[in-house]
Design a protein around this motif. Structure first.
Motif, PDB file in Angstrom:
ATOM      1  N   PHE A 191       6.566  56.330  16.036  1.00  0.00           N
ATOM      2  CA  PHE A 191       7.138  57.501  16.694  1.00  0.00           C
ATOM      3  C   PHE A 191       6.058  58.237  17.490  1.00  0.00           C
ATOM      4  O   PHE A 191       6.324  58.807  18.552  1.00  0.00           O
ATOM      5  N   GLU A 192       4.831  58.230  16.958  1.00  0.00           N
ATOM      6  CA  GLU A 192       3.731  58.934  17.619  1.00  0.00           C
ATOM      7  C   GLU A 192       3.470  58.343  19.005  1.00  0.00           C
ATOM      8  O   GLU A 192       3.356  59.073  19.994  1.00  0.00           O
ATOM      9  N   ILE A 217       5.758  59.961  26.573  1.00  0.00           N
ATOM     10  CA  ILE A 217       6.462  60.989  27.341  1.00  0.00           C
ATOM     11  C   ILE A 217       5.580  62.219  27.556  1.00  0.00           C
ATOM     12  O   ILE A 217       5.501  62.757  28.664  1.00  0.00           O
ATOM     13  N   ASP A 218       4.903  62.666  26.502  1.00  0.00           N
ATOM     14  CA  ASP A 218       4.068  63.863  26.604  1.00  0.00           C
ATOM     15  C   ASP A 218       2.950  63.689  27.631  1.00  0.00           C
ATOM     16  O   ASP A 218       2.663  64.586  28.428  1.00  0.00           O
ATOM     17  N   LYS A 276      -5.822  55.876  27.810  1.00  0.00           N
ATOM     18  CA  LYS A 276      -5.025  55.244  26.747  1.00  0.00           C
ATOM     19  C   LYS A 276      -5.003  56.205  25.561  1.00  0.00           C
ATOM     20  O   LYS A 276      -5.790  56.083  24.626  1.00  0.00           O
ATOM     21  N   PRO A 277      -4.107  57.185  25.582  1.00  0.00           N
ATOM     22  CA  PRO A 277      -4.149  58.300  24.625  1.00  0.00           C
ATOM     23  C   PRO A 277      -3.603  57.992  23.231  1.00  0.00           C
ATOM     24  O   PRO A 277      -3.598  58.867  22.383  1.00  0.00           O
ATOM     25  N   TRP A 278      -3.163  56.783  22.983  1.00  0.00           N
ATOM     26  CA  TRP A 278      -2.567  56.461  21.692  1.00  0.00           C
ATOM     27  C   TRP A 278      -3.652  56.175  20.649  1.00  0.00           C
ATOM     28  O   TRP A 278      -4.759  55.742  20.997  1.00  0.00           O
ATOM     29  N   PRO A 279      -3.382  56.405  19.376  1.00  0.00           N
ATOM     30  CA  PRO A 279      -4.371  56.141  18.317  1.00  0.00           C
ATOM     31  C   PRO A 279      -4.874  54.704  18.321  1.00  0.00           C
ATOM     32  O   PRO A 279      -6.031  54.432  17.989  1.00  0.00           O
ATOM     33  N   PHE A 285      13.912  65.891  26.659  1.00  0.00           N
ATOM     34  CA  PHE A 285      13.470  64.822  25.773  1.00  0.00           C
ATOM     35  C   PHE A 285      13.745  65.174  24.311  1.00  0.00           C
ATOM     36  O   PHE A 285      13.545  66.310  23.886  1.00  0.00           O
ATOM     37  N   ILE A 286      14.200  64.187  23.555  1.00  0.00           N
ATOM     38  CA  ILE A 286      14.421  64.357  22.113  1.00  0.00           C
ATOM     39  C   ILE A 286      13.351  63.572  21.376  1.00  0.00           C
ATOM     40  O   ILE A 286      13.458  62.349  21.219  1.00  0.00           O
ATOM     41  N   PRO A 287      12.271  64.247  20.976  1.00  0.00           N
ATOM     42  CA  PRO A 287      11.174  63.523  20.310  1.00  0.00           C
ATOM     43  C   PRO A 287      11.546  63.138  18.890  1.00  0.00           C
ATOM     44  O   PRO A 287      12.432  63.739  18.273  1.00  0.00           O
ATOM     45  N   PHE A 288      10.863  62.136  18.376  1.00  0.00           N
ATOM     46  CA  PHE A 288      11.034  61.758  16.978  1.00  0.00           C
ATOM     47  C   PHE A 288       9.979  62.472  16.147  1.00  0.00           C
ATOM     48  O   PHE A 288       8.835  62.635  16.576  1.00  0.00           O
ATOM     49  N   LYS A 289      10.364  62.902  14.988  1.00  0.00           N
ATOM     50  CA  LYS A 289       9.432  63.569  14.094  1.00  0.00           C
ATOM     51  C   LYS A 289       8.509  62.542  13.469  1.00  0.00           C
ATOM     52  O   LYS A 289       8.959  61.590  12.836  1.00  0.00           O
ATOM     53  N   VAL A 290       7.207  62.710  13.686  1.00  0.00           N
ATOM     54  CA  VAL A 290       6.225  61.788  13.140  1.00  0.00           C
ATOM     55  C   VAL A 290       6.101  62.013  11.648  1.00  0.00           C
ATOM     56  O   VAL A 290       5.866  63.129  11.188  1.00  0.00           O
ATOM     57  N   LYS A 291       6.282  60.949  10.885  1.00  0.00           N
ATOM     58  CA  LYS A 291       6.217  61.053   9.431  1.00  0.00           C
ATOM     59  C   LYS A 291       4.774  60.898   8.963  1.00  0.00           C
ATOM     60  O   LYS A 291       4.088  59.948   9.318  1.00  0.00           O
ATOM     61  N   VAL A 292       4.318  61.847   8.181  1.00  0.00           N
ATOM     62  CA  VAL A 292       2.954  61.822   7.661  1.00  0.00           C
ATOM     63  C   VAL A 292       2.985  61.575   6.171  1.00  0.00           C
ATOM     64  O   VAL A 292       3.687  62.268   5.426  1.00  0.00           O
TER      65      VAL A 292
END
Length: 324
Positions: free
Chosen positions: A12-13, A19-20, A62-65, A130-137
């Motif tokens: 989800f992140e 999009i962000d 490349k902003p992703w983890p 936009f409907i983001p998904f909640k990132v589960k921690v």
């Protein structure tokens, strides 16, 4: 201009970051500026799409983890949003293996009906924002950052279990390595008590048997191996390929169809390894790549008991079929 699906797997992140930050990343260099991209992510058992956009300019950002695994990144433009919808609707045009046909490695969708179906469904569900998904921690990992491997292991064990189940339904005997057997059997319960072999019914030398017994899943008929599967996730792709190569080297006349099974994100890595000169003419012609998603989709087929193992040929991609 092509239409493609960018699948963020279960992240989800990464989905939200696309999009962000208005950037899309790919594991191959196929996607080009002005291609239309439907952004998708796996939510539970469904793969859903909630945004689409056009690719714009190449970027080094490349902003992703896990950004290092994306070799190709582009900024995006003309972003549109919708209420997330299940893209398995594509089975209407692509059949049970729609995921392989339309989604694997963000390949261009050449099926006009599939593109029209995506466009129509997106427009029906269109929203202004936009409907983001909640990132589960998982807070249980905060004090033990190295305890994530069991979750990853469960993914690969699950795929081993699914492959075993498919093989049993196709009337094959199943071999599982002794180190994995108990964990796989926690996930999969065989229908017959003799489906899982405790000893290999093969007449090979000691070195060959040692190699064979460590392969993740074998489908066996009588005294012959029909299919061999190495399931990869965080382990080195090279280790599974090397085990298959060792087997072919020890028994060059062995007629086995071998498969490396891994997440779709590792497609390029698998193909790169299989294209190495050391494997290109020995292993690559008989060893294919199959995605986790393809295995999961095949397991849902209600008529497996009446199907041939040749159905796997539809899910397989070979390095020697790639244009150099």
């Amino acid at each position: 201009m092509s239409t493609r699906i960018l699948h963020c797997s279960t992240s989800f992140e990464n989905y939200n970051i696309c999009i962000d930050q208005k950037i899309a990343g790919f594991s191959n260099r196929g996607p080009q500026p002005n291609d239309v991209i439907y952004l998708a992510v796996k939510d539970g058992k469904k793969t859903v799409c909630g945004a689409r956009f056009k690719l714009d300019e190449l970027t080094d950002l490349k902003p992703w983890p896990d950004g290092q695994k994306y070799i190709h990144a582009l900024t995006v433009k003309d972003i549109e949003y919708c209420q997330p919808f299940d893209i398995s609707i594509l089975s209407q045009t692509g059949g049970p293996f729609w995921g392989v046909k339309y989604m694997q490695a963000s390949k261009p969708i050449s099926d006009k009906l599939a593109c029209e179906l995506l466009n129509k469904t997106f427009n029906i569900n269109k929203t202004e924002s936009f409907i983001p998904f909640k990132v589960k921690v998982d807070s249980s990992n905060f004090d033990a950052p190295f305890e994530k491997s069991p979750t990853i292991t469960r993914d690969s064990i699950k795929i081993q279990a699914i492959l075993a189940e498919i093989g049993e339904r196709m009337k094959y005997k199943i071999w599982l390595p002794k180190n994995d057997r108990s964990r796989v059997l926690e996930v999969w319960q065989p229908k017959k008590s003799n489906s899982v072999l405790l000893d290999l019914p093969l007449n090979y030398d000691v070195d060959t048997l040692k190699t064979i017994e460590n392969i993740d899943v074998l489908w066996i008929k009588g005294h012959s191996i029909v299919r061999a599967f190495e399931v990869e996730h965080t382990t080195s792709i090279y280790s599974g390929i090397l085990r298959m190569a060792d087997l072919m080297a020890l028994q060059p006349n062995l007629n086995i169809k071998a498969h490396i099974v891994a997440p779709v994100e590792r497609y390029d890595k698998v193909m790169k390894e299989l294209s190495r000169p050391v494997f290109k003419h020995t292993l690559a012609p008989s060893c294919s790549f199959i995605t986790y998603n393809s295995v999961e989709e095949l397991s849902k087929e209600r008529r497996l008991e009446y199907m041939s193992d040749d159905v796997l040929n539809e899910l397989s991609e070979y390095a020697d079929n790639l244009v150099s």
